[in-house]
Design a protein around this motif. Structure first.
Motif, short mmCIF file in Angstrom:
data_model
loop_
_atom_site.label_atom_id
_atom_site.label_comp_id
_atom_site.label_asym_id
_atom_site.label_seq_id
_atom_site.Cartn_x
_atom_site.Cartn_y
_atom_site.Cartn_z
N PHE A 173 -5.72 14.39 -6.61
CA PHE A 173 -4.37 14.27 -7.04
C PHE A 173 -3.58 13.92 -5.68
O PHE A 173 -2.61 13.93 -6.02
N ARG A 174 -3.97 14.88 -4.65
CA ARG A 174 -2.64 14.02 -3.83
C ARG A 174 -2.91 12.48 -3.44
O ARG A 174 -1.69 11.72 -3.81
N ALA A 175 -4.14 12.20 -2.97
CA ALA A 175 -4.06 10.40 -3.27
C ALA A 175 -2.81 9.76 -4.68
O ALA A 175 -2.61 8.39 -4.44
N TYR A 176 -3.54 10.30 -5.77
CA TYR A 176 -2.50 9.90 -6.51
C TYR A 176 -1.13 9.88 -6.81
O TYR A 176 -0.43 8.97 -7.09
N VAL A 177 -0.26 10.83 -6.24
CA VAL A 177 0.58 11.40 -6.24
C VAL A 177 1.62 10.70 -5.01
O VAL A 177 2.45 10.23 -5.49
N ILE A 225 7.69 0.98 -9.19
CA ILE A 225 7.96 1.57 -10.75
C ILE A 225 9.48 2.20 -10.06
O ILE A 225 9.66 2.73 -9.20
N HIS A 226 10.18 2.66 -11.35
CA HIS A 226 11.55 3.32 -11.23
C HIS A 226 11.80 4.34 -11.37
O HIS A 226 11.19 4.60 -12.87
N TRP A 282 4.52 7.98 -5.39
CA TRP A 282 5.54 7.65 -4.46
C TRP A 282 5.70 6.48 -4.12
O TRP A 282 7.35 6.28 -3.78
N HIS A 283 4.63 6.19 -3.65
CA HIS A 283 4.48 4.41 -2.95
C HIS A 283 5.59 4.09 -3.77
O HIS A 283 6.07 2.72 -2.84
N ASP A 284 4.52 3.42 -4.70
CA ASP A 284 5.68 2.66 -6.08
C ASP A 284 6.21 2.85 -5.95
O ASP A 284 7.58 1.85 -6.05
#
Length: 158
Positions: free
Chosen positions: A138-142, A154-155, A146-148
Motif C-alpha cells: 500500500f505504501r509503495a502504491y501511494v 497525474i494531475h 505521489w511521484h506521478d
C-alpha cells in the motif's frame, strides 16, 4: 450431517453463532463442539488439524488463511473469498455445493491427495495476506502515485 455419515472421521467445531444450540443438539457422536475459544486455543487446534473445513461463503474469510499459516490445508466451499485465498490442489481443495454429499466427496478426495500438500506452500500462500505485506504494498502504491503527481503524469483536481 456429512460427518454423521463419516463415523471414522472426527470434526471439531470451534465458534458459535445463531445456530450453535440447534447444531449441538443434533450433532453426531464424532463431532465435538467447543463453542467460542480464545485465539491461542484456536491456533493450537489449527496447528494440529489434519485439515480445516470451511463451508461458508464469505467475501474474504480470514480463517482459511490462518489455517494455511498454521500449515493446515483447507477443504473449502468454492465460492467467495476462499477462491482468492486457497489454491486448488496446492493449499487445499474446493467443493461446489453446501451439501453433505459434496463435502463427503471433498473429504475423500482430500485424503487421496494428502501427500500433495506441503507445509511450506501453505505458509507461503498465507503470507500473501500478511499485514506487513499489505502495509508495504500500500505504501509503495501511494508513493508511486505521489511521484506521478509530482512529475506531472497525474494531475490532481481542485
Amino acid at each position: 450431517d456429512a460427518f454423521a455419515r463419516l463415523p471414522d472421521k472426527k470434526l471439531i467445531v470451534i465458534g458459535d453463532g445463531p445456530e450453535y444450540k440447534n447444531l449441538k443438539a443434533r450433532k453426531a457422536s464424532n463431532v465435538e463442539m467447543l463453542g467460542y475459544q480464545p485465539s491461542p486455543v484456536l491456533s493450537d487446534y489449527l496447528q494440529r488439524a489434519k485439515a480445516f473445513v470451511f463451508a461458508a461463503e464469505e467475501d474474504f474469510g480470514i480463517l482459511p488463511v490462518e489455517a494455511q499459516a498454521s500449515g493446515t490445508p483447507v477443504i473449502a466451499f468454492g465460492k467467495g473469498g476462499a477462491l482468492e485465498t486457497v489454491i486448488e490442489g496446492k493449499t487445499g481443495i474446493f467443493f461446489d455445493e453446501q451439501t453433505p454429499a459434496a463435502l463427503i466427496e471433498a473429504i475423500q478426495r482430500y485424503e487421496r491427495m494428502l501427500d500433495q500438500f506441503q507445509q511450506q506452500d501453505l505458509i507461503e500462500n498465507a503470507a500473501r495476506f500478511s499485514k506487513s505485506r499489505f502495509h508495504s504494498e500500500f505504501r509503495a502504491y501511494v508513493e508511486a502515485k505521489w511521484h506521478d503527481v509530482q512529475t506531472g503524469k497525474i494531475h490532481l483536481r481542485n
